[in-house]
Design an enzyme around this catalytic site. Sequence first.
Site, PDB file in Angstrom:
ATOM      1  N   CYS A   1      32.118  37.431  34.132  1.00 25.28           N
ATOM      2  CA  CYS A   1      30.942  36.582  34.372  1.00 25.28           C
ATOM      3  C   CYS A   1      30.023  37.156  35.437  1.00 25.28           C
ATOM      4  O   CYS A   1      28.881  36.747  35.558  1.00 25.28           O
ATOM      5  CB  CYS A   1      31.378  35.178  34.758  1.00 25.28           C
TER       6      CYS A   1
HETATM    7  N1  PMP Z   1      36.464  29.827  35.442  1.00 28.06           N
HETATM    8  C1  PMP Z   1      37.175  30.935  35.235  1.00 28.06           C
HETATM    9  C2  PMP Z   1      38.333  31.218  36.123  1.00 28.06           C
HETATM   10  C3  PMP Z   1      36.829  31.826  34.215  1.00 28.06           C
HETATM   11  O1  PMP Z   1      37.538  32.959  34.053  1.00 28.06           O
HETATM   12  C4  PMP Z   1      35.732  31.528  33.384  1.00 28.06           C
HETATM   13  C5  PMP Z   1      35.343  32.479  32.265  1.00 28.06           C
HETATM   14  N2  PMP Z   1      36.417  32.794  31.426  1.00 28.06           N
HETATM   15  C6  PMP Z   1      35.013  30.348  33.617  1.00 28.06           C
HETATM   16  C7  PMP Z   1      35.401  29.531  34.655  1.00 28.06           C
HETATM   17  C8  PMP Z   1      33.819  29.981  32.812  1.00 28.06           C
HETATM   18  O2  PMP Z   1      34.170  29.762  31.512  1.00 28.06           O
HETATM   19  P1  PMP Z   1      33.064  29.684  30.351  1.00 28.06           P
HETATM   20  O3  PMP Z   1      32.328  30.979  30.378  1.00 28.06           O
HETATM   21  O4  PMP Z   1      33.881  29.468  29.143  1.00 28.06           O
HETATM   22  O5  PMP Z   1      32.173  28.540  30.635  1.00 28.06           O
END
Ligand code: PMP
Length: 383
Positions: A325
């Site tokens: 991210c």
């Molecule tokens: N929290 C953690 C620890 C993550 O690794 C992620 C992404 N896998 C997220 C939140 C956000 O998830 P998403 O992109 O599915 O909204």
Amino acid sequence: MVYLDHASAMPVDPRVLAYLRDHGDALCGNPSSLHSVGLAARRELEAARGRVAALINAPVSSSIVFTAGATEANNLAIRGTAERNQKHGKTIAVSAIEHISIINPAKYLVKQGFELATVPVDADGLVSPDVLAGLMTPDTTVVSINYANDEIGTIEPVRELARLVHEEEHRYLHVNATAAGGRIPIDVQSDEIDLLTLSSSDLGGPRGAGALYVAPGVRLQTVMPGGGQERGLRSGTENLPAIAGMGEAARIAGGEMEQESRRQQKIRDALIAGIGGIGETYLTGHPRLRLPNHASFRFGRIEGESILLNMDTLFGIQVATGSACTSQTLEPSHVLLAIGLTHEEAHGSMIMTTGRDTAEEAAPGVIDAVRQTVERLRALSPL
Ligand code: PMP
């Protein structure tokens, strides 16, 4: 190919795909429609809610609010709880190693006039109960601590932290369990957790679904007003195929957790022992209190990006160097800085996360590939 980046994206479990195929007819309606097609959809939605609730031992399935993913669940938890409870206080406390989808909603609240207290962690990534206790004030309403960290694998002493949070009325503990869900047992009741985030894709379900557990009695405000679905907390027609897939993934993960964790932990320990034996290589995160599928390292004198690209192109092994991210920025990981690494040290990081599709036999080949990669890059390194 050996895929070792399950924290960034987990392949959808073939059994989840089979479930969606078999239940296709029931998934096409709108759960709010009153006719038979709608009622069939409603049954699927509620079955999924029950399965997700069971994974974390939620007291009632209505405490699960489906969202479009962990980011949305984190926003709802942080903003929704802080805004709803602002008459009791306007300070939120967030650990220094939270995911960006927690940190940014917290910064958003600061712009709205809230105070943000950052909870430091130790060199292994643990939040100390004493430090948290010293940091909270009567003005603190929301505390957010990850169950386990996706970059360094460290598992936090959630139960102990929850007790401290609850010494004050109107103070709530949110736990991001995206990395921990389905991998280690989570019991929101015995852990006394008020709000907990899960993501479908991290359980082996389809993307596009997540869940926020909201303990009975915890009040929060929607961040998505509209038609009033999901108890008014998350309006919008439910993404039923993704949600049903999340439910099935949660059921499978819960049933297999013990044996899968034991199996993957063996791979993790082999990777840590083998890669840890390479010169100037250090484990990041806690040596024992860590996720069973998580091995993370830093290497002296080489860059994580070079390791990632070499491992992929020369050996067909996919690893990560930080959270996917935040991989678009060239900034060093805030998690690695928070555990006390310098910018230079933080740049040499590599994360391996295993999954159900990772074979135990893969470990020796992976260790050998890392050794060759590190030797090759160090031979080229001006450092
Ligand atoms: N929290 C953690 C620890 C993550 O690794 C992620 C992404 N896998 C997220 C939140 C956000 O998830 P998403 O992109 O599915 O909204």
